[in-house]
Write a protein that holds these residues in place. Sequence first.
Motif, PDB file in Angstrom:
ATOM      1  N   TYR A  31       0.777  -1.244   0.000  1.00 20.39           N
ATOM      2  CA  TYR A  31       0.000   0.000   0.000  1.00 20.39           C
ATOM      3  C   TYR A  31       0.806   1.292   0.000  1.00 20.39           C
ATOM      4  O   TYR A  31       0.231   2.376  -0.108  1.00 20.39           O
ATOM      5  N   SER A  52       6.076   1.945  -7.142  1.00 18.15           N
ATOM      6  CA  SER A  52       4.731   2.251  -6.686  1.00 18.15           C
ATOM      7  C   SER A  52       3.988   0.971  -6.333  1.00 18.15           C
ATOM      8  O   SER A  52       4.067  -0.022  -7.053  1.00 18.15           O
ATOM      9  N   SER A  54       0.666   0.990  -6.108  1.00 16.50           N
ATOM     10  CA  SER A  54      -0.643   1.068  -6.765  1.00 16.50           C
ATOM     11  C   SER A  54      -0.611   0.438  -8.158  1.00 16.50           C
ATOM     12  O   SER A  54      -1.566  -0.236  -8.556  1.00 16.50           O
ATOM     13  N   LYS A 101       2.019   8.480   3.235  1.00 15.95           N
ATOM     14  CA  LYS A 101       0.629   8.222   2.883  1.00 15.95           C
ATOM     15  C   LYS A 101       0.515   6.986   1.988  1.00 15.95           C
ATOM     16  O   LYS A 101       1.492   6.524   1.419  1.00 15.95           O
ATOM     17  N   LEU A 102      -0.703   6.500   1.877  1.00 14.45           N
ATOM     18  CA  LEU A 102      -0.952   5.395   0.960  1.00 14.45           C
ATOM     19  C   LEU A 102      -0.632   5.838  -0.462  1.00 14.45           C
ATOM     20  O   LEU A 102      -0.867   6.987  -0.830  1.00 14.45           O
ATOM     21  N   ASP A 103      -0.120   4.916  -1.217  1.00 19.04           N
ATOM     22  CA  ASP A 103       0.272   5.217  -2.586  1.00 19.04           C
ATOM     23  C   ASP A 103      -0.940   5.074  -3.501  1.00 19.04           C
ATOM     24  O   ASP A 103      -1.417   3.981  -3.740  1.00 19.04           O
ATOM     25  N   THR A 104      -1.419   6.206  -4.017  1.00 18.27           N
ATOM     26  CA  THR A 104      -2.562   6.178  -4.941  1.00 18.27           C
ATOM     27  C   THR A 104      -2.116   6.489  -6.356  1.00 18.27           C
ATOM     28  O   THR A 104      -2.934   6.818  -7.212  1.00 18.27           O
TER      29      THR A 104
END
Length: 129
Positions: A31, A52, A54, A101-104
């Motif tokens: 994540y 990444s 995501s 932070k979460l990887d979007t």
Amino acid sequence: QLQLVESGGGLVQTGGSLRLSCTVGRFALEYRGIGWFRQAPGKEREAVSCISSSDGSKWYGDSVRGRFAISKDNLKNAVDLQMDHLEPGDTAVYYCAVTTKLDTGLGPECLDTLHYGIWGQGTQVSVSS
């Protein structure tokens, strides 16, 4: 608190190879963005590579593109950095890091240290001429 464990640094001759590994844990691997950075004495911290979670995209700094390769090891919950054709200019302390932070979908922005809040202790890579 997540702790990152780096390994694989050492001394190598010009043209040689090393493989660094950073154990990041299952959650970070799935994540978060994960990056490798380096800092040589008297120089600013430099982005080496990032991956990444995501979309699995991989990004490289200009000085290492074509020589280094980042990859995930799902069995070890780790991110590895294969370094080939090493040069004296690659000598530095290498750090792995996990995004805060979460990887979007950071894309090439994952090379920016500002996104990272968890850092490993660093591992020394020395390349002799």
